[in-house]
Design an enzyme around this catalytic site. Structure first.
Site, PDB file in Angstrom:
ATOM      1  CB  THR A 169      -0.910   0.035   1.243  1.00  0.00           C
ATOM      2  OG1 THR A 169      -1.825  -1.051   1.170  1.00  0.00           O
ATOM      3  CG2 THR A 169      -1.705   1.324   1.319  1.00  0.00           C
ATOM      4  CG  HIS A 210      -5.523  -6.104   3.824  1.00  0.00           C
ATOM      5  ND1 HIS A 210      -4.812  -7.180   4.318  1.00  0.00           N
ATOM      6  CD2 HIS A 210      -4.618  -5.134   3.542  1.00  0.00           C
ATOM      7  CE1 HIS A 210      -3.526  -6.860   4.328  1.00  0.00           C
ATOM      8  NE2 HIS A 210      -3.379  -5.642   3.873  1.00  0.00           N
TER       9      HIS A 210
END
Ligand code: GP9
Ligand code: MN
Length: 685
Positions: free
Chosen positions: A304, A421
């Site tokens: 990320t 996620h």
């Protein structure tokens, strides 16, 4: 009885006994502080065990240094204990304000007394914080009153060495156990909280000190001429952005929606006849959306944070670790929020329902020039609200409304979702599509969390429409990286209804969405090959904001001359014609392996060189902190200490002095919260 007596005597009258008292007290108090003053989130027996024992090895090692001395031993041990405790104390205070641990770069950059750090810390010290020193005070009293008698006999060197050896072995064992529970703990630099949780607060200091020294060495080696070569490269590779799109979104709000682990293949994907992401599919096909179908992620270990680094700066993540973690606090940047604020008066903010310290966001965003950062601490977190790394997306959006509507417009706001996620878990109540049935457990929940994310997006979009914010906003959607890694090839093949899944398939699988959506935008599905490094240039052109003379490695994706060479962090690449994976080349379209003749070989090598040049020059900018030498007239250097993400201060700024350009103000000073409709079961009244 006799035994206890002689043990007591050993404790109070021998040097090793004294050392044991100091160590045990240090251990227990550190553990107590872990539990009461920090929020380390140790879950499961392994993490809890490591949390309990991790103060011992470093305590033993460092206090053990005192054992090497003869007469002065007792006082040296106490002095070391005092220093370790001071470090603990400083972190208690810093953590209270910042939910993170002190780092050497923080200490260095906040050396001046005029900054926020000193002020805010003085104000939050509690009397009870000083209790960390109580064991030291008690020991001193016991020494003075001679309850503990100083043993002047020197220890045998062998014993000293044995203590240190034992400490080092315990440290190694601790590290091994930690790495087993969390692979990449030291290489990927996720979060300081993780290092303390697994290895301890002293090990964290050593680790941070080592990293800082390493970065300082690289930085010292860099000089202005390095910057010159970067600028020359960028100048000779300059691509003019598409003039037809220049400024079409001038003055609009920019709302960037970070689609966690979201891959392009999900767009249009159906499972058991049901669309997995109907809301995003709709946006993808709308005539006022520019959608890309050959847009790739380029992240490395920083996942990320690498995606964020590229989108905010048009600089690549690093070969190992996370650039945002390692360099985010100390480096100079020329990032999107600062550019937008300085050039066009944007208010800049990030909202995220996860811990502020993850990927060092709480420091890096200051270097990027973000005015507001609202992590988990700005949100209500009741049982059932949180899963994996943060609040569930619907709950996150619901609670973000009250902040979004207060932002002065135009704003540049990034919202980082996180429910989709790994390991793609979702509670029953929130599941509204079946799991896939590949039998691969980490893969099969993916459509469920993606479906949930999509529903959350739908809810946000409806709110935007209802409030009219959609007419004033350019929406940017992007997927940060793959959700299904190359370790799940069989399942991936099944999802894509393919017989097999090759290396090239895996490269092709790195496509993620990129969409620009705005009322009146001339949209369509664009087939240009591009990647995360290019988003900033594309955005700046749409906004009609300065995009020349910048140290940015991307190109406007709408430009007819976009080079369409997509680098991967490991040096692989993909272009509309050719791809490289490892040492093999392929035709992108057919997937056929290339056995190149001399001419083609030269061409492929040239592309490959282009990719490595780009990557290494970008690395040079980051590890040499080259932007500190770059002082264009149009950009004022960002000073991280001008930014304060303290919750009370941020909310005071937003709420006490309402901006006339905020959505709230324009809605007759009324909240638009009721226009946000959610079906989140947790929020049902
Ligand atoms: C945590 C989140 C996850 O805050 O952004 O990061 P990732 O594991 O995807 O890199
Ligand atoms: Mn991610």
């Amino acid at each position: 009885m006799e035994r206890t007596k002689s043990f007591f005597k050993w404790l109070t009258q021998t040097k090793l006994g004294f050392f044991t008292i100091v160590l045990v007290l240090f251990w227990l108090k550190t553990y107590f502080i872990y539990l009461t003053k920090f929020n380390l989130g140790a879950v499961g027996p392994m993490q809890q065990f490591l949390l309990l024992i991790n103060p011992i090895p470093s305590g033993m090692l460092l206090l053990g240094i005192g054992l090497f001395k003869g007469r002065k031993s007792y006082w040296i041990i106490l002095a070391i204990d005092f220093l370790l405790t001071l470090w603990l104390f400083a972190n208690i205070l810093y953590y209270r304000e910042f939910s993170n641990f002190l780092s050497f770069s923080i200490i260095k950059t906040s050396g001046s007394t005029s900054d926020n750090l000193g002020k805010s810390i003085a104000g939050i010290t509690l009397a009870s914080d000083f209790l960390v020193f109580i064991d030291i005070a008690a020991i001193i009293v016991l020494l003075i009153t001679k309850v503990i008698k100083i043993d002047v006999r020197p220890l045998k060197l062998k014993v000293n060495l044995l203590v240190e050896l034992l400490a080092l072995s315990l440290m190694g064992l601790n590290l091994l156990m930690a790495q087993k529970d969390r692979s990449g703990l030291l290489t990927r630099t996720f979060d300081n909280n993780y290092i303390v949780k697994y290895l301890g607060i002293n090990e964290y200091a050593i680790y941070d000190g080592y990293k800082t020294a390493q970065t300082n060495v690289q930085m010292a080696k860099a000089n202005v001429s390095d910057l010159r070569s970067v600028r020359e490269y960028l100048k000779s590779n300059y691509v003019k952005p598409n003039p037809a799109y220049n400024g079409v979104a001038k003055g609009k709000n920019v709302l960037v929606i970070h689609l966690e682990s979201f891959q392009q293949f999900l767009i249009g994907y159906k499972w058991k006849g049901k669309e997995v992401t109907p809301n995003l599919n709709k946006i993808y096909h709308q005539k006022d959306t520019i959608s890309f179908d050959n847009f790739f992620n380029q992240v490395g270990q920083g996942k990320t944070s690498d995606a964020e680094m590229m989108l905010e700066n048009s600089l690549f993540g690093l070969q190992s670790g996370s650039a945002m973690s390692t360099y985010g606090t100390s480096n100079t940047f020329e990032s999107a929020p600062a550019i937008l604020h300085q050039q066009a008066g944007y208010t800049t903010a990030v909202m995220h329902g996860g811990a502020g310290s993850f990927w060092n966001r709480d420091n890096a965003y200051k270097s990027f020039g973000y005015q507001y950062f609202m992590p988990l601490s700005f949100y209500k977190n009741k049982p059932g609200y949180y899963i994996g790394y943060g609040l569930k997306d619907k709950i996150f959006f619901d609670q973000s409304i009250k902040y979004i509507e207060r932002l002065p417009q135009p704003f540049y706001l990034k919202m980082i979702t996180v429910t989709n996620h790994y390991p793609y878990n979702l509670d029953k109540k929130n599941q509204s599509i079946d799991k896939t049935n590949t039998g691969d457990e980490t893969v099969d929940g993916y459509v469920q969390t993606a479906h949930y994310l999509d529903q959350a997006i739908g809810e946000l979009m409806r709110w935007m429409k209802k409030t009219g914010l959609d007419k004033k906003t350019l929406l940017v959607f992007y997927g940060d990286h793959y959700g299904i890694s190359g370790n799940h090839r069989k399942a991936s093949a099944e999802l894509l209804k393919k017989d097999s899944f090759s290396d090239l398939d895996n490269l092709q699988f790195q496509r993620v969405p990129l969409m620009f959506h705005m009322k009146g935008l001339k949209g369509g599905i664009n087939h240009t090959y591009g990647s995360e490094i290019d988003v900033l240039q594309t955005l700046l052109n749409l906004l009609g904001i300065k995009d020349k003379d910048t140290i940015q490695f991307g190109y406007d994706l709408l430009s007819k001359d976009a080079p369409q060479i997509v680098a991967q962090r490991n040096g692989d690449f993909i272009t509309p014609e050719y791809s490289k994976v490892g040492s093999d080349y392929y035709y992108t379209k057919t997937g056929e392996r290339i056995k190149p003749d001399k001419k083609l070989k030269a061409k492929l090598t040239a592309i490959s060189n282009e990719v490595t040049t780009q990557l290494s020059l970008s690395d040079r900018v980051i590890d040499g902190n080259l932007l500190r030498f770059y002082r264009p007239k149009w950009f004022t250097k960002v000073k991280p200490k001008d930014y304060d993400y303290n919750k009370a201060a941020s909310l005071k700024k937003l709420f006490d002095d309402p901006s006339k350009t905020s959505l709230w103000y324009q809605n007759h000073k009324k909240s638009t919260q009721k226009d946000f409709k959610t079906d989140a079961p947790e929020l049902k009244k």
